[in-house]
Design an enzyme around this catalytic site. Structure first.
Site, PDB file in Angstrom:
ATOM      1  N   ALA A   1       0.858  -1.179   0.000  1.00 17.51           N
ATOM      2  CA  ALA A   1       0.000   0.000   0.000  1.00 17.51           C
ATOM      3  C   ALA A   1       0.894   1.228   0.000  1.00 17.51           C
ATOM      4  CB  ALA A   1      -0.889  -0.011   1.241  1.00 17.51           C
TER       5      ALA A   1
ATOM      6  N   GLY B   1       0.515  -5.055   0.775  1.00 18.26           N
ATOM      7  CA  GLY B   1      -0.645  -5.180  -0.115  1.00 18.26           C
ATOM      8  C   GLY B   1      -0.327  -5.900  -1.410  1.00 18.26           C
TER       9      GLY B   1
ATOM     10  N   GLU C   1      -0.501  -9.465  -0.550  1.00 22.39           N
ATOM     11  CA  GLU C   1      -1.932  -9.764  -0.329  1.00 22.39           C
ATOM     12  C   GLU C   1      -2.677  -9.884  -1.654  1.00 22.39           C
ATOM     13  OE1 GLU C   1      -2.134  -6.391   2.428  1.00 22.39           O
ATOM     14  OE2 GLU C   1      -3.122  -7.733   3.838  1.00 22.39           O
TER      15      GLU C   1
ATOM     16  N   GLU D   1       4.422  -5.031   7.440  1.00 25.18           N
ATOM     17  CA  GLU D   1       3.642  -3.961   8.070  1.00 25.18           C
ATOM     18  C   GLU D   1       4.065  -3.661   9.500  1.00 25.18           C
ATOM     19  OE1 GLU D   1       2.341  -6.377   6.216  1.00 25.18           O
ATOM     20  OE2 GLU D   1       0.889  -5.550   4.822  1.00 25.18           O
TER      21      GLU D   1
HETATM   22  N1  COA Z   1       4.599   3.272  -0.622  1.00 27.65           N
HETATM   23  C1  COA Z   1       4.984   4.434  -1.173  1.00 27.65           C
HETATM   24  N2  COA Z   1       6.138   4.590  -1.834  1.00 27.65           N
HETATM   25  C2  COA Z   1       6.930   3.496  -1.950  1.00 27.65           C
HETATM   26  C3  COA Z   1       6.577   2.262  -1.404  1.00 27.65           C
HETATM   27  C4  COA Z   1       5.357   2.160  -0.717  1.00 27.65           C
HETATM   28  N3  COA Z   1       4.916   1.007  -0.183  1.00 27.65           N
HETATM   29  N4  COA Z   1       7.576   1.375  -1.662  1.00 27.65           N
HETATM   30  C5  COA Z   1       8.498   2.053  -2.362  1.00 27.65           C
HETATM   31  N5  COA Z   1       8.121   3.339  -2.534  1.00 27.65           N
HETATM   32  C6  COA Z   1       8.828   4.397  -3.248  1.00 27.65           C
HETATM   33  C7  COA Z   1      10.017   4.931  -2.445  1.00 27.65           C
HETATM   34  O1  COA Z   1       9.574   5.887  -1.482  1.00 27.65           O
HETATM   35  C8  COA Z   1      10.830   5.533  -3.551  1.00 27.65           C
HETATM   36  O2  COA Z   1      10.255   6.754  -3.922  1.00 27.65           O
HETATM   37  P1  COA Z   1      11.204   8.071  -4.170  1.00 27.65           P
HETATM   38  O3  COA Z   1      12.115   7.682  -5.284  1.00 27.65           O
HETATM   39  O4  COA Z   1      10.237   9.148  -4.535  1.00 27.65           O
HETATM   40  O5  COA Z   1      11.932   8.296  -2.879  1.00 27.65           O
HETATM   41  C9  COA Z   1      10.632   4.558  -4.696  1.00 27.65           C
HETATM   42  O6  COA Z   1       9.416   3.878  -4.424  1.00 27.65           O
HETATM   43  C10 COA Z   1      11.738   3.553  -4.850  1.00 27.65           C
HETATM   44  O7  COA Z   1      11.886   2.874  -3.607  1.00 27.65           O
HETATM   45  P2  COA Z   1      13.273   2.773  -2.794  1.00 27.65           P
HETATM   46  O8  COA Z   1      12.956   2.583  -1.354  1.00 27.65           O
HETATM   47  O9  COA Z   1      14.163   3.915  -3.151  1.00 27.65           O
HETATM   48  O10 COA Z   1      13.867   1.425  -3.416  1.00 27.65           O
HETATM   49  P3  COA Z   1      14.881   0.440  -2.717  1.00 27.65           P
HETATM   50  O11 COA Z   1      15.337  -0.514  -3.784  1.00 27.65           O
HETATM   51  O12 COA Z   1      15.926   1.166  -1.960  1.00 27.65           O
HETATM   52  O13 COA Z   1      14.010  -0.389  -1.642  1.00 27.65           O
HETATM   53  C11 COA Z   1      12.062  -1.590  -0.871  1.00 27.65           C
HETATM   54  C12 COA Z   1      12.970  -1.229  -2.075  1.00 27.65           C
HETATM   55  C13 COA Z   1      10.878  -2.373  -1.420  1.00 27.65           C
HETATM   56  C14 COA Z   1      12.852  -2.494   0.114  1.00 27.65           C
HETATM   57  C15 COA Z   1      11.621  -0.296  -0.155  1.00 27.65           C
HETATM   58  O14 COA Z   1      11.090   0.596  -1.135  1.00 27.65           O
HETATM   59  C16 COA Z   1      10.554  -0.521   0.874  1.00 27.65           C
HETATM   60  O15 COA Z   1      10.858  -0.996   1.970  1.00 27.65           O
HETATM   61  N6  COA Z   1       9.295  -0.166   0.570  1.00 27.65           N
HETATM   62  C17 COA Z   1       8.204  -0.268   1.491  1.00 27.65           C
HETATM   63  C18 COA Z   1       7.719  -1.693   1.598  1.00 27.65           C
HETATM   64  C19 COA Z   1       6.608  -1.809   2.620  1.00 27.65           C
HETATM   65  O16 COA Z   1       6.775  -1.589   3.800  1.00 27.65           O
HETATM   66  N7  COA Z   1       5.426  -2.202   2.134  1.00 27.65           N
HETATM   67  C20 COA Z   1       4.271  -2.399   2.965  1.00 27.65           C
HETATM   68  C21 COA Z   1       3.481  -1.166   3.039  1.00 27.65           C
HETATM   69  S1  COA Z   1       2.050  -1.416   4.081  1.00 27.65           S
END
Ligand code: COA
Length: 260
Positions: free
Chosen positions: A66, A111, A114, A134
């Site tokens: 999400a 999500g 999910e 989460e």
């Molecule tokens: N919601 C909003 N934005 C997200 C996102 C999410 N769930 N997951 C990634 N993004 C965005 C990042 O903020 C970033 O945006 P920016 O370039 O404007 O800063 C972009 O996507 C790229 O992500 P980034 O974190 O730079 O990539 P990474 O390779 O370093 O890391 C992840 C990848 C997946 C490990 C990391 O993005 C992450 O932990 N995301 C959240 C995952 C999460 O907790 N999901 C459950 C949500 S309930």
């Protein structure tokens, strides 16, 4: 119908849906969920569409969860409303009567995991990563991950994944039964489509009722579920598809199903 955040294409009975926010790793913001609700309705109701394949844009992510920006603004009541909305969309997809395959091309987190779990079959590329992270954000899964994950992999493994927030790779996801197949990244779409088209070559009413029997039966006692199965088994005896399938076998020829 065109969608703001999805690439949508129907080819020879298969709806190809690509969540298209690669710069945000295809995170599910409210617009994506609204589009996804509409596309699921189109898949369910358009007779030309016989099955669907869901994937994410770009090489890195299926769906990274999400949209955390949206979640950061929510209070208790709109938070609950968001969870209920998302749950309804995924449930509509799961019960749309047509097979849906997830082609998981990278991160399937929160999500995203999910959504993949609400598909009927999951094919993962070797670089895919799965998780319900989460708790790291101080929240819990909201699109029924606490319900589908234990049904797929068992209570113990679901607790481990949801309580630790750890990510697992595609091979581990395969080992615990979270995905059905792992393929090289460059084969993902071809293999997923081949798997779906294999299902579409079966009797469509049989496929529909098999999904229903498993979906509903899991919530019943063994006796209730078995009776439900017997009723659907009997119902299929009224179909042209059953007559065609059995005759084709006896006549040693391929079956030509019509879905009637
Ligand atoms: N919601 C909003 N934005 C997200 C996102 C999410 N769930 N997951 C990634 N993004 C965005 C990042 O903020 C970033 O945006 P920016 O370039 O404007 O800063 C972009 O996507 C790229 O992500 P980034 O974190 O730079 O990539 P990474 O390779 O370093 O890391 C992840 C990848 C997946 C490990 C990391 O993005 C992450 O932990 N995301 C959240 C995952 C999460 O907790 N999901 C459950 C949500 S309930």
């Amino acid at each position: 119908m065109p969608y703001e955040t999805l690439i949508f294409d129907v080819r020879d009975g298969v709806a190809f849906v690509t969540v298209n926010r690669p710069d945000k790793l295809n995170a599910l913001n409210d617009q994506v969920m609204a589009d996804f609700r509409d596309v699921v309705e189109e898949i369910a109701t358009d007779a030309e569409i016989r099955g669907a394949l869901i994937t994410g844009a770009g090489p890195k992510a299926f769906i990274a969860g999400a949209d955390i920006g949206d979640l950061a603004k929510q209070g208790p009541f709109d938070g609950k409303a968001r969870a209920l909305r998302g749950q309804a969309v995924l449930r509509r997809m799961e019960t749309c009567g047509k097979p849906v395959v997830a082609a998981v091309n990278g991160f399937a987190l929160g999500g995203g995991c999910e959504l993949a779990m609400a598909c009927h079959v999951r094919v993962a590329s070797e670089n895919a990563k799965f998780g319900q992270p989460e708790v790291k954000l101080g929240i819990i899964p909201g699109y029924a991950g606490t319900q589908r994950l234990p049904r797929l992999v068992g209570k113990g493994r679901a607790l481990q994944l949801i309580l630790s927030g750890e990510l697992i790779d595609a091979q581990e996801a395969y080992r615990i039964g979270l995905v059905n197949k792992v393929v090289p990244a460059d084969r993902l779409m071809a293999e997923s489509e081949q798997l779906l088209r294999g299902i579409l070559a079966m009797g469509p009413l049989a496929v529909r009722l098999a999904i229903e029997a498993i979906d509903q039966g899991l919530e019943m006692t063994l006796d209730e579920g078995s009776l439900f199965e017997a009723n659907l088994f009997g119902l299929l005896a009224s179909s042209q598809d059953m007559k065609e399938g059995l005759s084709a076998f006896l006549e040693k020829r391929p079956a030509k199903f019509t879905g009637r």
